[in-house]
Design an enzyme around this catalytic site. Structure first.
Site, PDB file in Angstrom:
ATOM      1  N   ASP A  56      36.802  28.840  31.511  1.00 54.26           N
ATOM      2  CA  ASP A  56      37.657  27.736  31.478  1.00 54.26           C
ATOM      3  C   ASP A  56      36.801  26.271  31.243  1.00 54.26           C
ATOM      4  O   ASP A  56      35.663  26.653  31.457  1.00 54.26           O
ATOM      5  CB  ASP A  56      38.572  27.758  32.816  1.00 54.26           C
ATOM      6  CG  ASP A  56      39.532  28.900  32.838  1.00 54.26           C
ATOM      7  OD1 ASP A  56      40.268  29.363  31.904  1.00 54.26           O
ATOM      8  OD2 ASP A  56      39.820  29.179  33.972  1.00 54.26           O
ATOM      9  N   TYR A 113      31.816  37.345  38.774  1.00 52.79           N
ATOM     10  CA  TYR A 113      32.042  36.052  38.953  1.00 52.79           C
ATOM     11  C   TYR A 113      31.669  35.439  40.333  1.00 52.79           C
ATOM     12  O   TYR A 113      32.111  36.362  41.235  1.00 52.79           O
ATOM     13  CB  TYR A 113      33.427  35.289  38.615  1.00 52.79           C
ATOM     14  CG  TYR A 113      33.656  35.251  37.162  1.00 52.79           C
ATOM     15  CD1 TYR A 113      33.499  33.947  36.617  1.00 52.79           C
ATOM     16  CD2 TYR A 113      34.131  36.375  36.535  1.00 52.79           C
ATOM     17  CE1 TYR A 113      33.871  33.978  35.073  1.00 52.79           C
ATOM     18  CE2 TYR A 113      34.654  36.068  34.946  1.00 52.79           C
ATOM     19  CZ  TYR A 113      34.267  34.980  34.363  1.00 52.79           C
ATOM     20  OH  TYR A 113      34.623  34.669  33.111  1.00 52.79           O
TER      21      TYR A 113
END
Length: 250
Positions: A56, A113
């Site tokens: 993102d 992540y």
């Protein structure tokens, strides 16, 4: 005669703060857009790229994997040096190698992540682009218990920024979540095969609301079950700058 297509796998690192995410968009500065522009300037021909993960806007990467297709086969060392010399300073290709024609960049086995939270009272001007500034202490055991509610296979519509109209698989599996601490920083490491848009950041934000006593563990569990969700969405999303794609496995 049509030129043969040559396939290459790039390992890409970037500071996502100045970009509207990975994927190329019209009239927006994106990592993929800058990468393709640099490649085409060096190769003087069109290229095609696809990333293994669609990070993102504002999210960083240490190990983004990118499939590159070219209609010629360059000298890889010179090619890599040339692209890196004209890429913005916050994007870097750490490696390039030939790859098989049938390689599927989206067929990952696991992604890692990391979300970084700064528990110090003040922002650090040297690191605040890479962490959420929470500004108060966090108990590792307590936040770990909350985050582990997400481990396993669940329905993540509530914890995402997607709609049912997008026809996306909303069932995802979190393989492992690990919490660690270094001085005033908390690291939340999340492992899974794939994630939905904003999923990790919403998970982090909701976990902090539970930590603060503004929601309960039961609220998380309830909203991970498809029949309970409907079209509801979470109203919270953690800052993108704290999130980094650490590693991808195939």
């Amino acid at each position: 005669m049509k030129e043969p297509i040559n396939n290459f796998l790039l390992t890409l690192q970037y500071n996502g703060f100045n970009y509207k995410g990975w994927i190329k968009q019209n009239n927006q500065k994106t990592v993929q857009g800058c990468l393709e522009k640099a490649i085409e300037k060096i190769s003087k021909t069109q290229c095609w790229t696809m990333g293994a993960s669609k990070t993102d806007a504002g999210v960083h990467a240490k190990d983004q994997k990118v499939l590159l297709k070219l209609n010629y086969s360059p000298h890889l060392k010179t090619f890599l040096q040339g692209i890196n010399s004209i890429l913005p300073k916050d994007i870097f290709i750490s490696s390039i190698k030939p790859i098989e024609d049938d390689f599927n960049i989206r067929k990952t086995s696991q992604k890692w992540y990391r979300y970084t939270i700064n528990c110090y009272e003040n922002k650090n001007p040297f690191t605040n682009l890479f962490e959420m500034n929470y500004g108060k202490k966090i108990n590792c055991k307590k936040i770990s218990k909350i985050m582990k509610t997400f481990v396993g296979e669940h329905y993540f519509l509530f914890f995402s920024n997607v709609s049912l109209k997008e026809n996306i698989n909303l069932v995802r599996k979190i393989n492992k979540i690990k919490i660690s601490k270094n001085k005033n920083k908390i690291f939340i490491d999340i492992f899974g095969k794939s994630f939905i848009r904003h999923q990790i950041r919403i998970m982090i934000a909701i976990a902090l609301k539970v930590y603060e006593g503004k929601m309960s563990l039961e609220d998380i569990s309830y909203n991970l079950i498809k029949k309970n969700v409907g079209n509801k969405k979470a109203n919270y999303c953690a800052d993108p700058n704290g999130l980094c794609l650490m590693k991808i496995w195939f």
